[in-house]
Design an enzyme around this catalytic site. Structure first.
Site, PDB file in Angstrom:
ATOM      1  N   LYS A  21       0.760  -1.249   0.344  1.00 23.74           N
ATOM      2  CA  LYS A  21       0.302   0.186  -0.243  1.00 23.74           C
ATOM      3  C   LYS A  21       0.612   1.111   0.287  1.00 23.74           C
ATOM      4  O   LYS A  21       0.543   2.318  -0.318  1.00 23.74           O
ATOM      5  CB  LYS A  21      -0.740   0.025   1.134  1.00 23.74           C
ATOM      6  CG  LYS A  21      -1.785  -1.762   0.826  1.00 23.74           C
ATOM      7  CD  LYS A  21      -3.012  -1.080   2.281  1.00 23.74           C
ATOM      8  CE  LYS A  21      -4.271  -1.894   1.668  1.00 23.74           C
ATOM      9  NZ  LYS A  21      -3.326  -3.583   1.798  1.00 23.74           N
TER      10      LYS A  21
HETATM   11  C1  PLP Z   1      -4.897  -4.552   1.773  1.00 26.01           C
HETATM   12  C2  PLP Z   1      -3.996  -5.677   2.119  1.00 26.01           C
HETATM   13  C3  PLP Z   1      -4.370  -6.116   0.827  1.00 26.01           C
HETATM   14  C4  PLP Z   1      -5.792  -6.367   0.123  1.00 26.01           C
HETATM   15  O1  PLP Z   1      -5.517  -5.781  -1.078  1.00 26.01           O
HETATM   16  P1  PLP Z   1      -6.511  -5.202  -2.004  1.00 26.01           P
HETATM   17  O2  PLP Z   1      -6.889  -4.096  -2.603  1.00 26.01           O
HETATM   18  O3  PLP Z   1      -7.669  -4.914  -0.853  1.00 26.01           O
HETATM   19  O4  PLP Z   1      -7.637  -6.567  -2.926  1.00 26.01           O
HETATM   20  C5  PLP Z   1      -2.962  -8.285   1.019  1.00 26.01           C
HETATM   21  N1  PLP Z   1      -2.363  -7.958   1.586  1.00 26.01           N
HETATM   22  C6  PLP Z   1      -2.176  -7.132   2.527  1.00 26.01           C
HETATM   23  C7  PLP Z   1      -0.949  -7.205   3.769  1.00 26.01           C
HETATM   24  C8  PLP Z   1      -3.027  -5.825   2.332  1.00 26.01           C
HETATM   25  O5  PLP Z   1      -2.140  -4.508   3.081  1.00 26.01           O
END
Ligand code: PLP
Length: 435
Positions: A107
């Site tokens: 993210k």
């Molecule tokens: C947010 C997140 C996900 C999921 O990603 P999306 O874009 O919401 O499908 C998977 N793994 C981790 C570690 C995350 O922080």
């Protein structure tokens, strides 16, 4: 770049408007009116470019003049300042490590790009901005660290009490400055509902310039396309050209970005959506019925989502045609105990430690290879977070073997600060208005 709403194809807003609104008033999601196909020469020669070079070229094509090249280049070089290496784990199976940014999760790509884009547009004349974000764990840390110290912004982060890991909680609650944390007595879905309601509340809209940092914001989706291209570049360097991506999915933003990259011309054979037992999408793909449900807590808590907010974008890309989508997207669901066994198996075989989200994508990769014998595509599964963020689920001997990056060690002595609230909107609204 112009965008429409998934609920109104006639609407047109600018990129800047979409970034600050986050959601259209009709509660759809913004989608680019046209998705540019990249120059085939560029795609063939991806292997000759660095990640920031690829990112700049992709962003420049999709934004189509919304940010002048020299400013865009600065934004990219500042935001995408860490690596996303591809590591070969076994025959045909590679892991794409997306956790080398400051909050140790993929993210960081979205949050760092978004914060700089917002700040860029603010400098061009906007005033104070209030960013509201719901997090099941990793979003909050990435957004907090992405916005920390960015002038003229206040960030309010909502997270479900007791449902994020200790390191995640430290990343959310120890920042101070322009970042504040609110713990909600409820689930991630409750946090998300509060944020969504705040955006349509007339009193709050009159008082604040509200914006969201959730994965629904288009400026988070765009930078997540960069690493799909860059992963392919690394595969080209290995002399390979056929790729399937397996993506651990919760809100389906990450895999949605993959679909965007494919629409821009990246030659992907297939996507695999890997979920934990929050299986709304896998059930939909097999039954045709999309039935949102309350989220269930699992070890892969960033994927505990019962009503994935980006799903409508994927349906929109396929014009609602489930059979067309199914030719291109396979999905698998795994339990917590399968997750733990996968972590152990991969460690025993390869001395490689995966976080629980990543483990689900590895399981899905193996399952696909099992279901499709004789296929020689390479599978790249996305590693979305560093394992040190989830120490509770590992055995003690594994925890001892995890290298804890310096970013985390620094947080450990800091004081935590969060406001506690219930999940009713009235209380949350009052908190916002009172501050
Ligand atoms: C947010 C997140 C996900 C999921 O990603 P999306 O874009 O919401 O499908 C998977 N793994 C981790 C570690 C995350 O922080």
């Amino acid at each position: 770049m112009q965008l429409y709403s998934t609920n109104n194809k006639d609407l047109r807003v600018s990129f800047k408007e979409a970034v600050f609104n986050s959601l259209p008033a009709d509660k759809g999601l913004y989608m680019p009116e046209s998705i540019p196909e990249l120059d085939p020469d560029f795609l063939r020669n991806l292997h000759t470019f660095s990640l920031p070079e690829i990112a700049f070229n992709v962003a420049r094509n999709i934004l189509n003049g919304d940010i002048p090249d020299s400013d865009l280049k600065k934004i990219i070089d500042d935001a995408i300042n860490f690596d996303a290496p591809l590591v070969k784990l076994e025959k045909q199976v590679h892991v794409l490590e997306l956790f080398h940014g400051p909050s140790l999760a993929f993210k960081d790509f979205g949050a760092r790009f978004m914060s700089r884009v917002m700040s860029y547009f603010l400098e061009a004349g906007e005033k104070e901005l209030n960013v509201l974000v719901a997090t099941s764990g990793d979003t909050g840390g990435a957004v907090a660290l992405g916005f920390l110290g960015v002038p003229n912004t206040t960030v309010t982060i909502l997270y479900p009490k007791g449902k994020v890991s200790p390191i995640q909680e430290l990343q959310l609650t120890t920042n101070g400055q322009n970042i504040r944390a609110v713990e909600i007595e409820g689930t991630f879905d409750d946090c998300q509902a509060l944020v969504k309601q705040a955006f349509i509340d007339p009193d709050l809209k009159a008082r604040f310039r509200l914006t969201s940092a959730n994965s629904i914001n288009i400026s988070r989706l765009i930078p997540q396309t960069f690493y799909y291209f860059n992963a392919y570049a690394q595969l080209q360097r290995l002399g390979k050209h056929e790729v399937i991506f397996a993506v651990p999915s919760g809100n389906f933003g990450n895999i949605g970005a993959g679909f965007l990259a494919w629409k821009m011309g990246l030659p992907v054979r297939k996507f695999i959506a890997a979920t934990n037992i929050n299986d709304t999408v896998p059930v939909f793909l097999s039954s045709g019925v999309y039935q949102a449900k309350p989220s269930v807590q699992t070890f892969s808590n960033a994927m505990d989502v019962g009503d994935p907010s980006n799903w409508v974008r994927i349906m929109d890309l396929f014009k609602g045609d489930r059979s067309a989508l199914k030719r291109f997207l396979t999905s698998y669901t795994f339990t917590d105990s399968e997750t733990l066994n996968a972590i152990k198996e991969v460690f025993d075989k390869h001395q490689y430690i995966m976080c629980p989200h990543t483990a689900i994508a590895w399981l899905a990769s193996k399952q696909w290879l099992n279901d499709n014998p004789g296929k020689n595509s390479d599978i790249i599964f996305l590693s979305t977070a560093h394992p040190c963020k989830f120490p509770d689920i590992f055995s003690e001997d594994l925890v001892a073997k995890i290298d804890v990056p310096s970013q985390v060690k620094e947080l450990e002595g800091r004081a935590k600060f969060a406001v506690s609230l219930g999940k009713d909107f009235a209380g949350f609204k009052q908190y916002l208005l009172g501050s």
